[in-house]
Design a protein around this motif. Structure first.
Motif, PDB file in Angstrom:
ATOM      1  N   VAL A   1       0.852  -1.186   0.000  1.00 14.79           N
ATOM      2  CA  VAL A   1       0.000   0.000   0.000  1.00 14.79           C
ATOM      3  C   VAL A   1       0.887   1.235   0.000  1.00 14.79           C
ATOM      4  O   VAL A   1       1.927   1.257   0.652  1.00 14.79           O
ATOM      5  CB  VAL A   1      -0.946   0.011   1.229  1.00 14.79           C
ATOM      6  CG1 VAL A   1      -1.566   1.392   1.435  1.00 14.79           C
ATOM      7  CG2 VAL A   1      -2.047  -1.021   1.069  1.00 14.79           C
ATOM      8  N   PHE A   2       0.460   2.248  -0.754  1.00 13.17           N
ATOM      9  CA  PHE A   2       1.142   3.531  -0.776  1.00 13.17           C
ATOM     10  C   PHE A   2       0.357   4.520   0.085  1.00 13.17           C
ATOM     11  O   PHE A   2      -0.865   4.599  -0.018  1.00 13.17           O
ATOM     12  CB  PHE A   2       1.239   4.036  -2.224  1.00 13.17           C
ATOM     13  CG  PHE A   2       1.694   5.456  -2.354  1.00 13.17           C
ATOM     14  CD1 PHE A   2       3.044   5.792  -2.234  1.00 13.17           C
ATOM     15  CD2 PHE A   2       0.784   6.478  -2.593  1.00 13.17           C
ATOM     16  CE1 PHE A   2       3.462   7.104  -2.354  1.00 13.17           C
ATOM     17  CE2 PHE A   2       1.204   7.792  -2.721  1.00 13.17           C
ATOM     18  CZ  PHE A   2       2.545   8.107  -2.598  1.00 13.17           C
ATOM     19  N   VAL A   3       1.046   5.259   0.953  1.00  8.30           N
ATOM     20  CA  VAL A   3       0.385   6.250   1.807  1.00  8.30           C
ATOM     21  C   VAL A   3       0.877   7.642   1.414  1.00  8.30           C
ATOM     22  O   VAL A   3       2.083   7.910   1.430  1.00  8.30           O
ATOM     23  CB  VAL A   3       0.682   5.976   3.297  1.00  8.30           C
ATOM     24  CG1 VAL A   3      -0.022   7.004   4.169  1.00  8.30           C
ATOM     25  CG2 VAL A   3       0.237   4.567   3.676  1.00  8.30           C
ATOM     26  N   HIS A   4      -0.076   8.519   1.048  1.00  7.39           N
ATOM     27  CA  HIS A   4       0.273   9.864   0.597  1.00  7.39           C
ATOM     28  C   HIS A   4       0.926  10.693   1.706  1.00  7.39           C
ATOM     29  O   HIS A   4       0.793  10.405   2.893  1.00  7.39           O
ATOM     30  CB  HIS A   4      -0.985  10.596   0.132  1.00  7.39           C
ATOM     31  CG  HIS A   4      -1.514  10.123  -1.178  1.00  7.39           C
ATOM     32  ND1 HIS A   4      -2.516   9.186  -1.265  1.00  7.39           N
ATOM     33  CD2 HIS A   4      -1.190  10.445  -2.451  1.00  7.39           C
ATOM     34  CE1 HIS A   4      -2.793   8.960  -2.529  1.00  7.39           C
ATOM     35  NE2 HIS A   4      -2.004   9.707  -3.278  1.00  7.39           N
ATOM     36  N   GLN A   5       1.566  11.770   1.252  1.00  6.44           N
ATOM     37  CA  GLN A   5       2.137  12.721   2.205  1.00  6.44           C
ATOM     38  C   GLN A   5       1.040  13.285   3.114  1.00  6.44           C
ATOM     39  O   GLN A   5       1.178  13.347   4.320  1.00  6.44           O
ATOM     40  CB  GLN A   5       2.838  13.852   1.450  1.00  6.44           C
ATOM     41  CG  GLN A   5       3.450  14.881   2.366  1.00  6.44           C
ATOM     42  CD  GLN A   5       4.196  15.957   1.594  1.00  6.44           C
ATOM     43  OE1 GLN A   5       4.167  15.979   0.361  1.00  6.44           O
ATOM     44  NE2 GLN A   5       4.865  16.830   2.311  1.00  6.44           N
ATOM     45  N   HIS A   6      -0.063  13.722   2.494  1.00  9.63           N
ATOM     46  CA  HIS A   6      -1.254  14.091   3.263  1.00  9.63           C
ATOM     47  C   HIS A   6      -2.338  13.112   2.850  1.00  9.63           C
ATOM     48  O   HIS A   6      -3.036  13.347   1.864  1.00  9.63           O
ATOM     49  CB  HIS A   6      -1.678  15.523   2.969  1.00  9.63           C
ATOM     50  CG  HIS A   6      -0.607  16.527   3.260  1.00  9.63           C
ATOM     51  ND1 HIS A   6      -0.246  16.868   4.539  1.00  9.63           N
ATOM     52  CD2 HIS A   6       0.192  17.241   2.441  1.00  9.63           C
ATOM     53  CE1 HIS A   6       0.735  17.765   4.493  1.00  9.63           C
ATOM     54  NE2 HIS A   6       1.017  18.009   3.235  1.00  9.63           N
ATOM     55  N   PRO A   7      -2.505  12.029   3.565  1.00 10.74           N
ATOM     56  CA  PRO A   7      -3.418  10.983   3.088  1.00 10.74           C
ATOM     57  C   PRO A   7      -4.869  11.446   3.144  1.00 10.74           C
ATOM     58  O   PRO A   7      -5.199  12.347   3.906  1.00 10.74           O
ATOM     59  CB  PRO A   7      -3.200   9.833   4.079  1.00 10.74           C
ATOM     60  CG  PRO A   7      -2.099  10.250   4.974  1.00 10.74           C
ATOM     61  CD  PRO A   7      -1.937  11.709   4.871  1.00 10.74           C
ATOM     62  N   VAL A   8      -5.706  10.830   2.318  1.00 10.04           N
ATOM     63  CA  VAL A   8      -7.142  11.107   2.398  1.00 10.04           C
ATOM     64  C   VAL A   8      -7.840   9.881   2.975  1.00 10.04           C
ATOM     65  O   VAL A   8      -7.476   8.735   2.693  1.00 10.04           O
ATOM     66  CB  VAL A   8      -7.758  11.451   1.023  1.00 10.04           C
ATOM     67  CG1 VAL A   8      -7.253  12.792   0.536  1.00 10.04           C
ATOM     68  CG2 VAL A   8      -7.497  10.367   0.011  1.00 10.04           C
ATOM     69  N   LEU A   9      -8.811  10.170   3.818  1.00 11.35           N
ATOM     70  CA  LEU A   9      -9.674   9.103   4.338  1.00 11.35           C
ATOM     71  C   LEU A   9     -11.031   9.271   3.682  1.00 11.35           C
ATOM     72  O   LEU A   9     -11.379  10.341   3.180  1.00 11.35           O
ATOM     73  CB  LEU A   9      -9.788   9.218   5.862  1.00 11.35           C
ATOM     74  CG  LEU A   9      -8.459   9.185   6.621  1.00 11.35           C
ATOM     75  CD1 LEU A   9      -8.697   9.405   8.113  1.00 11.35           C
ATOM     76  CD2 LEU A   9      -7.739   7.862   6.388  1.00 11.35           C
ATOM     77  N   PHE A  10     -11.828   8.221   3.674  1.00 13.24           N
ATOM     78  CA  PHE A  10     -13.138   8.300   3.042  1.00 13.24           C
ATOM     79  C   PHE A  10     -14.179   8.801   4.035  1.00 13.24           C
ATOM     80  O   PHE A  10     -13.961   8.764   5.255  1.00 13.24           O
ATOM     81  CB  PHE A  10     -13.537   6.943   2.477  1.00 13.24           C
ATOM     82  CG  PHE A  10     -12.574   6.467   1.438  1.00 13.24           C
ATOM     83  CD1 PHE A  10     -12.438   7.149   0.242  1.00 13.24           C
ATOM     84  CD2 PHE A  10     -11.769   5.360   1.669  1.00 13.24           C
ATOM     85  CE1 PHE A  10     -11.526   6.737  -0.712  1.00 13.24           C
ATOM     86  CE2 PHE A  10     -10.866   4.946   0.716  1.00 13.24           C
ATOM     87  CZ  PHE A  10     -10.734   5.629  -0.472  1.00 13.24           C
ATOM     88  N   SER A  11     -15.308   9.258   3.506  1.00 15.68           N
ATOM     89  CA  SER A  11     -16.381   9.769   4.354  1.00 15.68           C
ATOM     90  C   SER A  11     -16.796   8.702   5.354  1.00 15.68           C
ATOM     91  O   SER A  11     -16.788   7.514   5.057  1.00 15.68           O
ATOM     92  CB  SER A  11     -17.582  10.147   3.503  1.00 15.68           C
ATOM     93  OG  SER A  11     -17.181  11.004   2.471  1.00 15.68           O
ATOM     94  N   GLY A  12     -17.169   9.161   6.537  1.00 16.24           N
ATOM     95  CA  GLY A  12     -17.589   8.222   7.571  1.00 16.24           C
ATOM     96  C   GLY A  12     -16.600   8.251   8.726  1.00 16.24           C
ATOM     97  O   GLY A  12     -15.715   9.111   8.784  1.00 16.24           O
TER      98      GLY A  12
ATOM     99  N   VAL B   1     -13.623   6.577  11.381  1.00 20.51           N
ATOM    100  CA  VAL B   1     -12.369   5.841  11.228  1.00 20.51           C
ATOM    101  C   VAL B   1     -12.664   4.355  11.066  1.00 20.51           C
ATOM    102  O   VAL B   1     -12.099   3.664  10.221  1.00 20.51           O
ATOM    103  CB  VAL B   1     -11.470   6.109  12.459  1.00 20.51           C
ATOM    104  CG1 VAL B   1     -10.266   5.171  12.456  1.00 20.51           C
ATOM    105  CG2 VAL B   1     -11.020   7.558  12.466  1.00 20.51           C
ATOM    106  N   LYS B   2     -13.623   3.886  11.869  1.00 22.54           N
ATOM    107  CA  LYS B   2     -13.997   2.476  11.797  1.00 22.54           C
ATOM    108  C   LYS B   2     -14.533   2.131  10.402  1.00 22.54           C
ATOM    109  O   LYS B   2     -14.179   1.093   9.831  1.00 22.54           O
ATOM    110  CB  LYS B   2     -15.055   2.194  12.862  1.00 22.54           C
ATOM    111  CG  LYS B   2     -15.244   0.732  13.145  1.00 22.54           C
ATOM    112  CD  LYS B   2     -16.261   0.565  14.253  1.00 22.54           C
ATOM    113  CE  LYS B   2     -16.629  -0.897  14.390  1.00 22.54           C
ATOM    114  NZ  LYS B   2     -17.893  -1.052  15.116  1.00 22.54           N
ATOM    115  N   ASP B   3     -15.373   3.043   9.857  1.00 20.66           N
ATOM    116  CA  ASP B   3     -15.888   2.841   8.494  1.00 20.66           C
ATOM    117  C   ASP B   3     -14.737   2.668   7.517  1.00 20.66           C
ATOM    118  O   ASP B   3     -14.791   1.829   6.609  1.00 20.66           O
ATOM    119  CB  ASP B   3     -16.735   4.035   8.043  1.00 20.66           C
ATOM    120  CG  ASP B   3     -18.048   4.148   8.816  1.00 20.66           C
ATOM    121  OD1 ASP B   3     -18.468   3.125   9.387  1.00 20.66           O
ATOM    122  OD2 ASP B   3     -18.627   5.251   8.846  1.00 20.66           O
ATOM    123  N   ASN B   4     -13.692   3.469   7.701  1.00 23.07           N
ATOM    124  CA  ASN B   4     -12.534   3.397   6.805  1.00 23.07           C
ATOM    125  C   ASN B   4     -11.838   2.046   6.892  1.00 23.07           C
ATOM    126  O   ASN B   4     -11.474   1.463   5.879  1.00 23.07           O
ATOM    127  CB  ASN B   4     -11.556   4.523   7.137  1.00 23.07           C
ATOM    128  CG  ASN B   4     -11.834   5.772   6.332  1.00 23.07           C
ATOM    129  OD1 ASN B   4     -11.331   5.925   5.233  1.00 23.07           O
ATOM    130  ND2 ASN B   4     -12.675   6.644   6.867  1.00 23.07           N
TER     131      ASN B   4
END
Lengths: 243, 226, 294
Positions: free
Chosen positions: A101-112, A114-117
């Protein structure tokens, strides 16, 4: 070992793959050239990153670190030359999305929340229900992020987002993690939390490749650093892996 | 000014035919928007996500189709749903189904193009994150639509706006039949031509209200997207 | 804007759209509550296909005749009539394509050709009125006192006075072109304006341009109060304007409502239909004179 053979025979496919996985380095790059808008963005004659190794990409801004990380994760293309991941070519590599997995410098999480993610990332790996809950609980425990679990992902601080993004990758089963500037623009508390994260991952044998400007992070964490100069990769000797 | 006053009293007085016309217009527009959005939004997202040969041509085609005048779309659909056309047995011409079909075809390229261009404003890291986490194309499309829902809302509203305001398709495929396919715009076209400005004006006011509401909602969506 | 609000926004928007859809669906389906069709008719069976599509000239719709007649037809037979008001030429084209079930038109020569080509099922005379020339009150071309319609038209052309033509192959347009032909004039030039619109629109346009135009009397009476125009010429036998009803040949297409079309033809030529036509009045005047010979 050749892609055609892999495609032609499912049984041998597995045998070849297992053999490759057992013995091959995490990444093996040879004679790579990637052009962006007709200009050479990254070129690299040879680079090997072994399994369980922690490697830092260093160099000034625009020297090609991020591009290289994305190339290693199959997010950019097409390119000339060859990148092997766990002994198999990156293109159509069946292990790539399961293990890396690649993690961005400023990562984005999806709506919802943390658990949803976490649940979403696991669902992408076809892990659901009790097994998913178990994996999430383990990840939360391991990285001590329990208090974040029910928070809205969009309301986390930069450091919290970074930690959740890494934890999400781990929960999803990745053991080769590529991080772009994991501690940049972060206060010292968040920075040290991430540092602790990465140390924990290193201890457990996860292959870590990250780009950074932070010399202390290189010293503390990296077994080796690879310097980039205007798109060219200079493979440097091991720094000895001081802890 | 007197006409304007009469127009308002027509609305306020709850004159049944005027309100029926308004309701029918909205009914056609809403249904046609639904039928335009179902293929349009996924197609827009697919264009955004897809890396395939001829993508530029596909985008250019969608944009070109978007510019086709309503009467041409009307004529095209007419030739299909006329009883002597290939879909004649469905009896859609001069019926609500015909208007809805024509309007859906009108809104479809607009919704597709707006979804596509809107999603381009979305942070590219979303797509990369989905890729790196191993999301398959179908899942990526759903997730991208979800994360881009504010631009999608705008695309849907734009489609709705276009079909509510159009007259060519409604007139040609609906036939402006009283108590059946008469809409706000066809009534305006008809009444203004007959010199009956009150009802035309009152419906014009409603159309203005619809347009303003769409703009307002669209504005809300932009604001909330930040 | 934090995420809870974001979610709420989209959900609220979707819910609102659904509610509006439900409301307009219910309201529009309710249709007209007070029409004659809602009066219970005890002894009539409901037709299998209750929608009849009538393609007709604009004059029958614009004058208000159909709005007056159709509720009675619906009450008597159970059929609802969808009126598509276009010109006679366009109405016949609709019939030719099987996109109408029955026609009510006024261009005898075209009607006969239509029947001859096999597009029609049955044709009957229904009613008549007459064409008139309307124009500016001052009558700049001096139409008053013309001996006949061809002379009246010649005077318009000679004065190069503005004239609005329907230009749409409608019954009125066909009649107008016949008169120009009889007068030996090819109407051409800036004074001759082909509108391509319905009768009512053409009268409104003629008023705006202070031009002459040819119209059927019924539309004129229905519209005249909105204009400053006056009748410039009337009364020539050549301005006779007969209407016919034609069922579209059901053999053309199975989707044609043959029973409905036939029912309309029968009803409008029945004693009751003919009486109702006669009883339709504007400004105290009968607008259409029934003339079906039983």
């Amino acid at each position: 070992m050749h892609a055609d053979a892999v495609r032609n025979d499912a049984v041998r496919n597995d045998a070849v793959r297992n053999d490759a996985v057992r013995n091959a380095p995490a990444f093996s790059v040879s004679r790579l050239t990637f052009r962006y808008e007709r200009k050479v963005a990254v070129s690299c004659d040879s680079l090997e990153i072994h399994r369980g190794e922690t490697v830092a990409f260093t160099g000034s801004n625009g020297s090609g670190k991020t591009t290289m990380l994305k190339l290693l994760n199959g997010l950019l293309g097409p390119y000339d030359g060859r990148i092997d991941f766990l002994g198999l070519p990156l293109a159509r590599n069946p292990l790539l999305r399961d293990r890396s997995v690649f993690v961005h410098q400023h990562p984005v999480l999806f709506s919802g929340t943390v658990k949803d993610n976490f649940e979403y990332a696991l669902r992408l790996k076809r892990v659901r229900g009790a097994e998913a809950a178990k994996r999430i609980a383990m990840t939360v425990e391991r990285f001590s992020i329990g208090p974040l679990l029910e928070r809205e992902a969009g309301r986390l601080s930069g450091g919290e987002t970074q930690r959740v993004a890494v934890a999400r990758a781990v929960a999803a089963g990745a053991d080769v993690i590529l991080l772009d500037e994991p501690t940049s623009s972060m206060d010292s508390a968040s920075g040290s939390a991430i540092r602790a994260f990465l140390l924990e991952l290193r201890r457990s044998g996860t292959t870590l490749v990250f780009s950074t400007h932070d010399a202390s992070l290189v010293l503390d964490l990296a077994g080796r650093s690879v310097r980039f100069e205007s798109g060219r990769v200079v493979d440097e000797p091991s720094t000895g892996g001081t802890l | 000014m007197n006409a304007l006053g009469n127009a308002f009293s027509l609305l306020a007085g709850g004159e049944r035919e005027t309100w029926w016309t308004i309701a029918t217009s909205l009914r056609f527009s809403l249904w046609s928007t639904v039928f335009a959005v179902i293929p349009g939004v996924p197609l827009g997202a697919a264009l955004f996500l897809g890396r395939f040969k001829g993508k530029r041509v596909a985008v250019a085609m969608v944009n070109a189709i978007m510019a086709v005048p309503t009467v041409v779309v009307g004529l095209f659909v007419y030739s299909f749903i006329s009883r002597s056309g290939p879909l004649g047995s469905l009896n859609m011409l001069y019926a609500p189904a015909g208007v809805i079909a024509g309007q859906a075809l009108l809104a479809f390229p607009l919704v597709t193009a707006m979804s596509y261009t809107g999603l381009q404003k979305l942070d590219p890291r979303y797509n990369e994150t989905l890729l790196t986490l191993g999301a398959r194309p179908w899942r990526r499309m759903i997730a991208i639509i979800r994360e881009g829902r504010f631009v999608i809302v705008q695309a849907v509203l734009a489609g709705f706006g276009r079909v509510t305001g159009e007259v060519g398709v409604s007139m040609m495929l609906g036939g402006n039949i009283r108590w059946y396919t008469r809409t706000m715009t066809t009534t305006i076209a008809l009444d203004a031509g007959k010199g009956e400005f009150e009802r035309a004006l009152s419906l014009g006011i409603v159309l203005l209200g619809v347009a303003l509401s769409i703009n307002f909602l669209s504005h809300l969506a932009v604001r909330d997207a930040r | 804007m934090h995420l809870t609000t974001k979610r709420t926004f989209v959900r609220t928007a979707a819910l609102a759209a659904l509610l509006v859809l439900g409301a307009v669906q219910a309201f529009a389906m309710g249709g007209k509550e007070t029409s004659a069709s809602d009066v219970p008719a005890t002894n009539r069976p409901m037709p299998a296909n209750p929608r009849v599509r009538l393609a007709t000239t604009t004059s029958t719709e614009n004058s208000g005749l159909l709005a007056y007649l159709l509720p009675f037809f619906t009450e008597d037979t159970g059929y609802t009539v969808d009126v598509v008001a276009v010109g006679t030429g366009a109405a016949m084209k609709l019939g030719e394509n099987a996109d109408a079930d029955v026609l009510l038109v006024h261009a005898r020569a075209l009607e006969d050709a239509y029947m001859k080509a096999g597009h029609g099922g049955e044709r009957r005379d229904v009613m008549y009125n007459d064409f008139i020339v309307v124009g500016p009150k001052a009558d700049p071309a001096g139409l008053k006192g013309s001996p006949n319609s061809t002379t009246a038209f010649s005077r318009i052309a000679a004065a190069r006075a503005s004239f609005v033509s329907r230009g749409d192959k409608s019954g009125t347009n066909v009649k107008e072109l016949d008169i120009w032909k009889a007068a030996g004039i090819v109407p051409d030039g800036t004074w001759y304006k082909e509108a391509g619109q319905g009768m009512e629109q053409c009268i409104i346009m003629a008023d705006g341009m202070q031009a002459y135009t040819l119209t059927d009397r019924a539309t004129w009476v229905a519209v005249k109060d909105k204009t400053s125009l006056a009748i410039s010429y009337e009364g020539d036998a050549g301005l006779f304007n007969p209407y016919g009803v034609i069922t579209v040949n059901p053999a053309k297409n199975t989707a044609i409502n043959a029973f409905g079309g036939k029912a309309f033809l029968e009803w409008i030529t029945s004693e009751r239909g003919q009486k109702l036509i006669e009883s339709f009045k504007l400004g105290g005047q009968t607008m259409f004179f029934p003339n079906y010979k039983h």
